[in-house]
Motif scaffolding. Sequence first.
Motif, PDB file in Angstrom:
ATOM      1  N   PHE A 138      -6.411   6.769  -0.934  1.00 52.07           N
ATOM      2  CA  PHE A 138      -5.227   7.346  -0.312  1.00 52.07           C
ATOM      3  C   PHE A 138      -4.528   8.273  -1.298  1.00 52.07           C
ATOM      4  O   PHE A 138      -4.707   8.180  -2.512  1.00 52.07           O
ATOM      5  CB  PHE A 138      -4.281   6.283   0.231  1.00 52.07           C
ATOM      6  N   SER A 139      -3.718   9.185  -0.774  1.00 48.49           N
ATOM      7  CA  SER A 139      -3.130  10.249  -1.576  1.00 48.49           C
ATOM      8  C   SER A 139      -1.730   9.890  -2.056  1.00 48.49           C
ATOM      9  O   SER A 139      -1.087   8.976  -1.541  1.00 48.49           O
ATOM     10  CB  SER A 139      -3.061  11.539  -0.744  1.00 48.49           C
ATOM     11  N   LYS A 140      -1.237  10.670  -3.008  1.00 49.52           N
ATOM     12  CA  LYS A 140       0.136  10.467  -3.463  1.00 49.52           C
ATOM     13  C   LYS A 140       1.131  10.857  -2.374  1.00 49.52           C
ATOM     14  O   LYS A 140       2.267  10.375  -2.373  1.00 49.52           O
ATOM     15  CB  LYS A 140       0.405  11.223  -4.752  1.00 49.52           C
ATOM     16  N   GLU A 141       0.711  11.700  -1.434  1.00 47.07           N
ATOM     17  CA  GLU A 141       1.562  12.000  -0.279  1.00 47.07           C
ATOM     18  C   GLU A 141       1.742  10.760   0.589  1.00 47.07           C
ATOM     19  O   GLU A 141       2.842  10.496   1.085  1.00 47.07           O
ATOM     20  CB  GLU A 141       0.964  13.144   0.538  1.00 47.07           C
ATOM     21  N   ASN A 142       0.667   9.976   0.766  1.00 46.69           N
ATOM     22  CA  ASN A 142       0.768   8.724   1.507  1.00 46.69           C
ATOM     23  C   ASN A 142       1.706   7.754   0.802  1.00 46.69           C
ATOM     24  O   ASN A 142       2.549   7.113   1.438  1.00 46.69           O
ATOM     25  CB  ASN A 142      -0.611   8.063   1.648  1.00 46.69           C
TER      26      ASN A 142
END
Length: 267
Positions: free
Chosen positions: A39-43
């Motif tokens: 998962f991304s840092k945006e998530n």
Amino acid sequence: MAFRKVIALIIIFTLSISVVRSQEAVTVSGIYIGKTEQFSKENVGAIFVREQARAYIPSGYHHSFINTFRLDETSARQTGYETIGVIWVNNVARISTVFSNEESVILDVYPLENGLFYCKDYTQKDAAKARLKKTYDLMEKEITAFLEHAAQGDTLRQPEHLIDTRYTPQLIRNLSNDHIVYVERTIHGDGVRIKRFLGIRIKEERAGWSETVYESISMSALARNRLEEIFRPGSWSFDVPDANVSAEEWQTWLDVLLNRTVAGSGE
């Protein structure tokens, strides 16, 4: 000037994501079908805001993959997705939860975006992991009590790294707390044990040892150290303050990030 720029970018970030504070969990049933990409840092940033800084999302390699589940017909109709991805959050995220392929599960999940959900709790089926989960839950209560009432001479008896993103509001409040507290640490080492008979060395073996020590630190320094470690520049999808800014600036940053002071939202 730099801090005002951070606040301006934070406003853009908070207005660009959907923040639903009263969102209820959705109970879904399905089978585990594997892991997908990390998962991304945006998530991570979106969950942090959605949960109003009351969520911990580890980013380490072993914990940051999205688990995917194929839902049964009822859950698919309920969520609008036949397959969903799930991110583990909070203490359950600290445990390497392993599912067998095609294993049936029931989860309480919260929608994030486009078939991606997050799960804040899960009853571990493995007995050892269930005990570990209870240990983390107890540690969480002890850390919360310490940070909420950090008085002169208090002792933090849990590892410092367990003071994570969930405690951001308490850490910011403690930036103005100059009481001296103590951090309990256990030091481990190795030594050599020599056995003798009638003065003659007959055996030499390694022997482990441990010692508990207490290090003093001001509560404000402890809080600032943790904030600096947690909010490293570049690790989040939003800008973060310089670790050395004032408690008031940290609080303004958090209020704006959590949408408490923009668009007349209130809290």
